[in-house]
Design a protein around this motif. Sequence first.
Motif, PDB file in Angstrom:
ATOM      1  N   ALA A 208       0.819  -1.218   0.000  1.00  0.00           N
ATOM      2  CA  ALA A 208       0.000   0.000   0.000  1.00  0.00           C
ATOM      3  C   ALA A 208       0.847   1.259   0.000  1.00  0.00           C
ATOM      4  N   ALA A 209       2.062   1.195   0.538  1.00  0.00           N
ATOM      5  CA  ALA A 209       2.907   2.383   0.552  1.00  0.00           C
ATOM      6  C   ALA A 209       3.450   2.711  -0.830  1.00  0.00           C
ATOM      7  N   VAL A 210       3.677   1.714  -1.647  1.00  0.00           N
ATOM      8  CA  VAL A 210       4.300   1.918  -2.956  1.00  0.00           C
ATOM      9  C   VAL A 210       3.316   2.493  -3.956  1.00  0.00           C
ATOM     10  N   ALA A 211       2.080   2.008  -3.968  1.00  0.00           N
ATOM     11  CA  ALA A 211       1.112   2.469  -4.959  1.00  0.00           C
ATOM     12  C   ALA A 211      -0.288   2.239  -4.435  1.00  0.00           C
ATOM     13  N   VAL A 398      -9.687   5.415   5.518  1.00  0.00           N
ATOM     14  CA  VAL A 398      -9.809   6.450   4.492  1.00  0.00           C
ATOM     15  C   VAL A 398      -8.737   7.514   4.672  1.00  0.00           C
ATOM     16  N   LEU A 399      -8.540   7.967   5.901  1.00  0.00           N
ATOM     17  CA  LEU A 399      -7.500   8.971   6.153  1.00  0.00           C
ATOM     18  C   LEU A 399      -6.118   8.406   5.870  1.00  0.00           C
ATOM     19  N   ALA A 400      -5.889   7.141   6.200  1.00  0.00           N
ATOM     20  CA  ALA A 400      -4.589   6.526   5.917  1.00  0.00           C
ATOM     21  C   ALA A 400      -4.336   6.451   4.422  1.00  0.00           C
ATOM     22  N   ARG A 401      -5.370   6.170   3.633  1.00  0.00           N
ATOM     23  CA  ARG A 401      -5.207   6.136   2.180  1.00  0.00           C
ATOM     24  C   ARG A 401      -4.830   7.515   1.650  1.00  0.00           C
ATOM     25  N   ALA A 402      -5.460   8.556   2.195  1.00  0.00           N
ATOM     26  CA  ALA A 402      -5.116   9.922   1.787  1.00  0.00           C
ATOM     27  C   ALA A 402      -3.696  10.287   2.205  1.00  0.00           C
ATOM     28  N   ILE A 403      -3.292   9.877   3.392  1.00  0.00           N
ATOM     29  CA  ILE A 403      -1.941  10.185   3.883  1.00  0.00           C
ATOM     30  C   ILE A 403      -0.884   9.522   3.010  1.00  0.00           C
ATOM     31  N   LEU A 404      -1.060   8.250   2.701  1.00  0.00           N
ATOM     32  CA  LEU A 404      -0.099   7.561   1.846  1.00  0.00           C
ATOM     33  C   LEU A 404      -0.053   8.177   0.449  1.00  0.00           C
ATOM     34  N   GLY A 405      -1.193   8.631  -0.055  1.00  0.00           N
ATOM     35  CA  GLY A 405      -1.190   9.319  -1.339  1.00  0.00           C
ATOM     36  C   GLY A 405      -0.363  10.588  -1.309  1.00  0.00           C
ATOM     37  N   LEU A 473     -12.261  -7.521   4.614  1.00  0.00           N
ATOM     38  CA  LEU A 473     -11.010  -7.037   4.051  1.00  0.00           C
ATOM     39  C   LEU A 473     -10.182  -6.414   5.156  1.00  0.00           C
ATOM     40  N   SER A 474      -8.885  -6.350   4.932  1.00  0.00           N
ATOM     41  CA  SER A 474      -7.989  -5.773   5.927  1.00  0.00           C
ATOM     42  C   SER A 474      -7.745  -4.304   5.639  1.00  0.00           C
ATOM     43  N   PRO A 475      -7.576  -3.482   6.669  1.00  0.00           N
ATOM     44  CA  PRO A 475      -7.266  -2.052   6.469  1.00  0.00           C
ATOM     45  C   PRO A 475      -5.793  -1.875   6.106  1.00  0.00           C
ATOM     46  N   VAL A 476      -5.452  -2.156   4.859  1.00  0.00           N
ATOM     47  CA  VAL A 476      -4.047  -2.225   4.465  1.00  0.00           C
ATOM     48  C   VAL A 476      -3.341  -0.887   4.626  1.00  0.00           C
ATOM     49  N   SER A 477      -3.995   0.217   4.315  1.00  0.00           N
ATOM     50  CA  SER A 477      -3.352   1.530   4.440  1.00  0.00           C
ATOM     51  C   SER A 477      -3.096   1.867   5.905  1.00  0.00           C
ATOM     52  N   LEU A 478      -4.063   1.579   6.756  1.00  0.00           N
ATOM     53  CA  LEU A 478      -3.885   1.842   8.183  1.00  0.00           C
ATOM     54  C   LEU A 478      -2.800   0.959   8.772  1.00  0.00           C
ATOM     55  N   LEU A 479      -2.767  -0.298   8.362  1.00  0.00           N
ATOM     56  CA  LEU A 479      -1.716  -1.192   8.836  1.00  0.00           C
ATOM     57  C   LEU A 479      -0.342  -0.725   8.370  1.00  0.00           C
ATOM     58  N   THR A 480      -0.274  -0.172   7.178  1.00  0.00           N
ATOM     59  CA  THR A 480       1.003   0.324   6.672  1.00  0.00           C
ATOM     60  C   THR A 480       1.517   1.471   7.538  1.00  0.00           C
ATOM     61  N   GLU A 496      -3.849 -12.876  16.000  1.00  0.00           N
ATOM     62  CA  GLU A 496      -2.561 -13.522  15.762  1.00  0.00           C
ATOM     63  C   GLU A 496      -2.578 -14.249  14.416  1.00  0.00           C
ATOM     64  N   GLU A 497      -1.439 -14.270  13.769  1.00  0.00           N
ATOM     65  CA  GLU A 497      -1.242 -14.952  12.493  1.00  0.00           C
ATOM     66  C   GLU A 497      -2.193 -14.439  11.421  1.00  0.00           C
ATOM     67  N   ALA A 498      -2.459 -13.148  11.428  1.00  0.00           N
ATOM     68  CA  ALA A 498      -3.373 -12.580  10.425  1.00  0.00           C
ATOM     69  C   ALA A 498      -2.608 -12.230   9.168  1.00  0.00           C
ATOM     70  N   ILE A 499      -3.265 -12.420   8.054  1.00  0.00           N
ATOM     71  CA  ILE A 499      -2.680 -12.088   6.760  1.00  0.00           C
ATOM     72  C   ILE A 499      -3.351 -10.827   6.243  1.00  0.00           C
ATOM     73  N   ILE A 500      -2.569  -9.900   5.759  1.00  0.00           N
ATOM     74  CA  ILE A 500      -3.123  -8.672   5.203  1.00  0.00           C
ATOM     75  C   ILE A 500      -3.653  -8.958   3.805  1.00  0.00           C
ATOM     76  N   THR A 501      -4.924  -8.712   3.592  1.00  0.00           N
ATOM     77  CA  THR A 501      -5.544  -8.910   2.286  1.00  0.00           C
ATOM     78  C   THR A 501      -5.536  -7.588   1.534  1.00  0.00           C
ATOM     79  N   ALA A 502      -4.772  -7.485   0.468  1.00  0.00           N
ATOM     80  CA  ALA A 502      -4.627  -6.234  -0.259  1.00  0.00           C
ATOM     81  C   ALA A 502      -5.791  -6.043  -1.226  1.00  0.00           C
ATOM     82  N   ASP A 503      -5.737  -4.921  -1.981  1.00  0.00           N
ATOM     83  CA  ASP A 503      -6.804  -4.594  -2.921  1.00  0.00           C
ATOM     84  C   ASP A 503      -6.744  -5.425  -4.190  1.00  0.00           C
TER      85      ASP A 503
END
Length: 744
Positions: A208-211, A398-405, A473-480, A496-503
């Motif tokens: 999520a940080a890259v794109a 939503v705010l995390a997605r804007a911040i990473l952008g 779904l996982s909050p990938v931007s917030l987790l990033t 525990e042992e959670a996998i991040i599910t991306a877009d």
Amino acid sequence: MEKVKVGMLEGLMRNHNMSFKSLFSRRIGNVNGEETGCGGVGVGVGGGGGGGGESSPSINSPRPIPQLSPLANSVVSRCSGILQIPTEELQHRFDTELPESVKELLTYARNFLEFCSYQALNVLSGRGDYLSDKDFRHLTFDMMLSWEAPSVESEQLDKETPTCSNQEVEDEDGWSLFYSSSTNMAVQVDEKKTVGREAFARIAPVCAAVADIITVHNLFDALTSSSSYRLHFLVYEKYIRSLDKVVKAAKGVLAPSIGNHQLAEREIILDVDGTIPTQPVLQHIGITAWPGRLTLTNHALYFESLGVGLYDKAVRYDLATDMKQVIKPELTGPLGARLFDKAVMYKSTSITDPVYFEFPEFKGNSRRDYWLAICLEILRAHRFIRKNNLRGIQRSEVLARAILGIFRYRAVREAFHFFSSHYKTLLPFNLAESLPRGDLILETLSSRLILLNAAAAQHDVSGSPYAKQPQKLSPVSLLTLCQFGLILHKEVNLDEEAIITADVCVGETNALEMAVKQSVSDVGKAEAAQATVDQVKVEGIDTNLAVMKGLMFPLIESVNRLQFLASWRDPYKSTVFLVLACYCILRGWIRYMLPSVFVFVAALMLWRSHFNKGKSLEPFRITPPANRNPVEQLLTLQEAISHVEALIQAGNIILLKIRALLFAVLPQATDRIVMILVFMAAVCALVPLRYIFLLVFVEAFTREMPYRKENSEKWARRLREWWIRIPAAPVQLVKPVGDKKKKS
């Protein structure tokens, strides 16, 4: 043939045995020896083999998969080492857990490569420092290269590894000397070592940080604008390095307060400007201006005026709550003069006067455009949150997605001096606002956020939605942001042992990707249309009036013909027109006049499209008026303004006289108007509408007849004299009483 290819792969792996071993040992240590994620929450890989820091022989010596190309096998073997799962086990899981639609013969190699890559990237992105890891940049770029040629039938790549740059000379900061110049240096790289748009769009958004999936195509265009839209590794690595610097800079300015003003909870500083004396930020309120420091967070703007060597208390301009905020570009200058297009205006119901933030620079207005874009991004993100009534983890995502952008925009801007256009912005909410049908993108994003749950544990190692059909779904931007250390771990509570599910998912295009593609498909038409608009813009009032007169020639000519008939200079033509018009009115055909016009225009357009198919439209020819110097143009403008002012004054006088009649300022005139209105009401109630329309038409059209002209002029004169005798209602101008501005 297959044995030859396997032999080539074995030789390639023997040549790079040491680098593979070092890579695997590093990844194994990170996976088994360290805890990743937020607040000590590990990222599980579900059934990975082995424990401790040693790897099994099957992982150290992975068997190549016959269906894959040599580079794809290299990527899969590295993913196997990262995940601590043998390649045979990965292939078995792919064959048994994913649906048949992603295992078709033509797409098997590519989908299996995505399957392995997405798992490995989910594990690697659990480390907070993966952007600064050279192996991460090499691996992700190799993933993109192999995505374009995943199978043995694909064209063989060069034996030289495209991303292994051990011979590069780096400076003290670790930056290659190749990066000191612009992206034009990357054009010298071999064409076979570049990545295309689709490969970048399928791999980069997994991190999520890259794109971001909404802006990934615009990011690719920004990185490849000087290299024929093919991504080179030098450019890609420079972008990741710049992004890493931006994230570390954001972590460096984390503070509980700005000056004497406390930050709110969960408030992150995104950027600060005005700290350099040669590049101040000026705040304009009224006719006063003062330099200071401007700070943007994910909730507000803060401005600190510069005092005697110190900053005063920060003034907060809220972006989160609904206060009818308006942010737009504006002109500023000394003493309130509108001279320089280098400012951003902020206006809301919480302040009486609008505030202007000026970003002075000698050339251009890039600073202003950058701050305008990031401020609008935060404002639109909060509007999206309020519109969809998002709360809790959804609001934070939503705010995390804007911040990473914003972080990505800063990275590209600082590394390549890139400035986005209207449709090429790297900020997701700004892009959705400007794209055609961008509202559908936001609707799709909102529907995906409904499925979001921070506590949803995806124990399936595939990171894919197929194996157990998860509904969350996982909050990938917030987790990033959590992994980067920009927010506290208590913001997210993963099992525990959670996998991040991306877009992005293996072998499929999700609804958000589809909405973005449908919207982007209309951008080319919009940009082409806007280019034609820019080409036909002309300067000068006289020239624009000449163009308008030429374009409206058919309408003007029709009005002139009607005036000629109404003047009765040719009695025969006027009589024929009058008789035909009266007959149409009496027969009720007048109601078909407007539909007939529409049908005629439609038939004309069809005729043009049929006979002019494939022909370019000839330019519209206009003879411009004589050239005028600037002084003459200013005089013409002043004269035009005077005419407009006179028309407005005449309109106000008419309205004031009507007001006087309504309030019976002149009783005799009011009585006459009352009688006329009563008579007109009776006529409209008793007489059919067609006869009223016929009467009005005949009266207006026959005013200039030789038999009526004298009487018509006499009645018009009496009407003007009566109108002149009506007084205008009085008007009193009252100055607004406002609070006196406090002296600073």
